[in-house]
Design an enzyme around this catalytic site. Structure first.
Site, PDB file in Angstrom:
ATOM      1  N   PRO A 235      31.733 -67.194 -67.045  1.00 43.85           N
ATOM      2  CA  PRO A 235      32.386 -65.837 -66.828  1.00 43.85           C
ATOM      3  C   PRO A 235      31.369 -65.168 -65.704  1.00 43.85           C
ATOM      4  O   PRO A 235      31.526 -64.629 -65.272  1.00 43.85           O
ATOM      5  CB  PRO A 235      31.893 -65.299 -67.973  1.00 43.85           C
ATOM      6  CG  PRO A 235      31.295 -66.350 -69.235  1.00 43.85           C
ATOM      7  CD  PRO A 235      31.138 -67.853 -68.583  1.00 43.85           C
ATOM      8  N   CYS A 236      30.433 -66.449 -65.126  1.00 43.51           N
ATOM      9  CA  CYS A 236      29.421 -66.022 -64.264  1.00 43.51           C
ATOM     10  C   CYS A 236      30.283 -65.098 -62.832  1.00 43.51           C
ATOM     11  O   CYS A 236      29.028 -65.163 -62.519  1.00 43.51           O
ATOM     12  CB  CYS A 236      28.415 -67.123 -63.685  1.00 43.51           C
ATOM     13  SG  CYS A 236      29.411 -68.472 -63.268  1.00 43.51           S
ATOM     14  N   LYS A 237      31.124 -65.870 -62.590  1.00 44.16           N
ATOM     15  CA  LYS A 237      32.157 -65.561 -60.893  1.00 44.16           C
ATOM     16  C   LYS A 237      33.164 -64.153 -61.634  1.00 44.16           C
ATOM     17  O   LYS A 237      33.823 -64.120 -60.987  1.00 44.16           O
ATOM     18  CB  LYS A 237      32.492 -66.580 -60.385  1.00 44.16           C
ATOM     19  CG  LYS A 237      31.043 -67.026 -59.974  1.00 44.16           C
ATOM     20  CD  LYS A 237      31.776 -68.046 -58.719  1.00 44.16           C
ATOM     21  CE  LYS A 237      30.453 -68.607 -57.962  1.00 44.16           C
ATOM     22  NZ  LYS A 237      30.869 -70.031 -57.666  1.00 44.16           N
TER      23      LYS A 237
END
Lengths: 302, 292
Positions: free
Chosen positions: B241-243
């Site tokens: 989910p980092c982006k």
């Protein structure tokens, strides 16, 4: 000929993970049947099987109060030998007896969940993380020569949305729809209804097939036919989240002659062992070493 | 996991500015999703130690089960019609036009996968390392089967129809996989996070390598990782989910440009739309997904 869509068991990794834990910590060598349950979905529109999904929450005793669920038992054997030796016809016969008992005593009218039960025989190799299992959802072969005729709900004077809202509100897996009064009634009222053309039995049905009801309807028909031995047909509404269907089932009963010699109360034959992906009557094996084996997990994380 | 432990729970709503969600907003959006797409359901933690206290006990994560997946992404690349859908997607999550990875002459995805991989020591999924064990299977399943002599005329049987000519790849039988999709809340990144568990046509869990076949080419090697599920005692493939926040913010802006304001309860519809670019062949219900 009427057809009923069989179940396919979907046991996920979370289910076996719970089995691993319970077997090691709680059950140990205890082989007594364990209660399990499955949440059924009325939203399936794809495929040709009713899904019997079991996951990490299927072993907990808490049965969900919302949605359609089916309860069952897990028979987990300690050795591969005892799993092999299971007398499958004996097992299904004794489960069929229980269902038949709920029909002949009319208990099903108060608790229709008694009609739909499943059991799984299994062996879990906790060293190699290989699992063998076989599910059975017993269906009574009764009455005989069942035929079906699909009818649109409108011809029964019923409205899908009203029925589905009623189901959602009350969470009755089976209830009645009176064609005369256009009202929903509790299942127990079926005893007082003697005209098969005035009443529809509404069954919450996980079948995704537009022209065939699900497996669970079989025992409902057996129960209806036993309750009203004079009936030669019955209107069922297969209730789904979208596009419920009406089905008129007709049958022949070994009624008059048989009841004379007491055969009406003899337990009918039952079917229901699950077929594998190749349509064979066989247990299923799953290798979960990649998910559970600490050695493999270690290697993978390097 | 450590990062999550030390991140305080997000309290302030700022999804329009930054694309992130508070747990309350996640629950509101989840309720909205469950109401409109009832194939999705709320689920609880697998055991009490896994309960995340910033979420209601019975609403720890969202789940939809047995979602069909008829084709591998690779097969989809051949289909011009479907390609178009992908190209409509925007931003960096778009499937790029690097057509090099689609090798139309060799239908050997395993080989190719290995070349792509850094550690190519792992054997191809077709031949798992424990195949030797299979030979000494303690159980002959055939032998255990019941005789098929008792015909049950009332059992529904699918009519076997021949595959349409344009539909088949090298005469292969269609293998329908099924997926369970989970949308959890990621406390560290403050966004919903997709975990997924796949099963083959024999209902056996897919290996991670097999699962990669159902991710669009751009994502399978970059944004997909296998991690511990926050609510269930398992590791599962997940879209990292980092982006997500950045991407969601962009989609929210795009939505605003068309003159509409996204309510926070609609956040997951937009999220599902975005996820569709990652798993284009998994046929979950995104019919309600917002049109951009």
């Amino acid at each position: 000929m009427a057809t009923f869509v069989p179940f396919v068991t979907c046991l996920d990794t979370g289910f076996w993970n719970e089995v691993n834990k319970k077997k090691l910590n709680d059950w140990k060598l205890d082989e007594t049947p364990k209660c399990i349950s499955s949440q059924l979905s009325l939203h399936q529109t794809e495929g040709f099987k009713c899904h019997l999904s079991l996951s990490y929450d299927s072993l907990s005793s808490l049965e969900s109060t919302t949605g359609l669920s089916m309860s069952g038992t897990l028979l987990l054997y300690n050795t591969i030998e005892s799993f092999k030796m299971v007398d499958k016809s004996d097992l299904i016969r004794s489960e069929a007896e229980k269902i038949w008992e709920s029909i002949t005593t009319r208990k099903w009218l108060q608790n229709p969940r008694l009609l739909s039960q499943f059991f799984i025989i299994a062996f879990a190799d906790l060293k190699k993380f290989k699992y063998y299992y076989w599910t059975c959802v017993p269906a009574l072969v009764y009455p005989s020569e069942i035929k079906q005729e699909i009818t649109p709900l409108s011809s029964l004077g019923a409205d899908h949305k009203i029925l589905f809202d009623f189901y959602r509100k009350n969470n009755f897996p089976i209830f009645l729809y009176s064609k005369q009064s256009s009202k929903m009634l509790e299942l127990s009222e079926l005893e007082n209804n003697t005209n098969p053309d005035e009443i529809c039995v509404v069954v919450a049905d996980p079948s995704p097939v537009a022209y065939s009801a699900g497996w669970m309807v079989r025992n409902v028909l057996a129960a209806v036919a036993h309750l009203h031995p004079t009936w030669k047909h019955c209107h069922i509404i297969s209730l789904r989240s979208a596009d419920s269907i009406g089905i008129k089932y007709t049958w022949t009963l070994p009624s008059a002659e048989c009841s004379a010699d007491g055969a009406q109360n003899a337990v009918p034959k039952a079917v229901g062992w699950e077929r594998n992906a190749n349509d064979k009557l066989q247990p299923i094996s799953v290798d979960l070493s990649k998910e559970f084996d600490p050695k493999i997990l270690m290697e993978r994380s390097v | 996991q450590i990062g999550e432990t030390f991140t305080p729970v997000l309290r302030e709503s700022k999804f329009r500015e930054t694309g992130v969600l508070t747990p309350e907003e996640y629950v509101a959006a989840g309720d909205h999703l469950v109401h409109h797409c009832p194939t999705w359901k709320w689920a609880g933690a697998s055991d009490p130690s896994k309960i995340r206290t910033f979420l209601p006990i019975d609403k720890q994560f969202l789940i939809t089960r047995n979602v069909p997946c008829h084709k591998r992404c690779k097969q989809m690349e051949y289909d011009e019609k479907l390609e178009k859908i992908i190209n409509e997607e925007d931003g960096e999550y778009q499937t790029s036009d690097e057509t090099g990875w689609v090798d139309t002459h060799h239908y050997e995805k395993e080989h190719e996968k290995n070349e792509e991989k850094e550690q190519s020591t792992a054997p191809p999924p077709a031949a798992p390392e424990d195949s030797d064990d299979d030979d000494e299977e303690p159980l002959d399943l055939d032998e255990l089967g019941l005789d098929d002599d008792e015909e049950d005329p009332n059992r529904f049987v699918v009519e076997k129809k021949p595959l349409a000519a344009g539909n088949d790849n090298s005469g292969e039988v269609e293998k329908v996989r099924t997926y369970d999709l989970h949308i959890c809340y990621d406390k560290y990144y403050q966004v919903p996070r997709l975990f997924l568990m796949g099963y083959d046509e024999n209902r056996r869990p897919l290996t991670v390598e097999q699962t990669y076949e159902d991710f669009s080419a751009d994502h399978s090697n970059k944004t997909i990782t296998v991690e511990a599920h926050p609510s269930v005692d398992l590791t599962m493939p997940t879209v990292h989910p980092c982006k997500h926040a950045e991407m969601m913010k962009r989609l929210i802006n795009q939505y605003a440009e068309s003159g509409k304001v996204l309510g926070v309860h609609e956040y997951l519809f937009l999220f599902l739309k975005f996820v569709q670019a990652v798993i284009p062949t998994i046929e979950y219900d995104y019919t309600r997904a917002i049109k951009l």
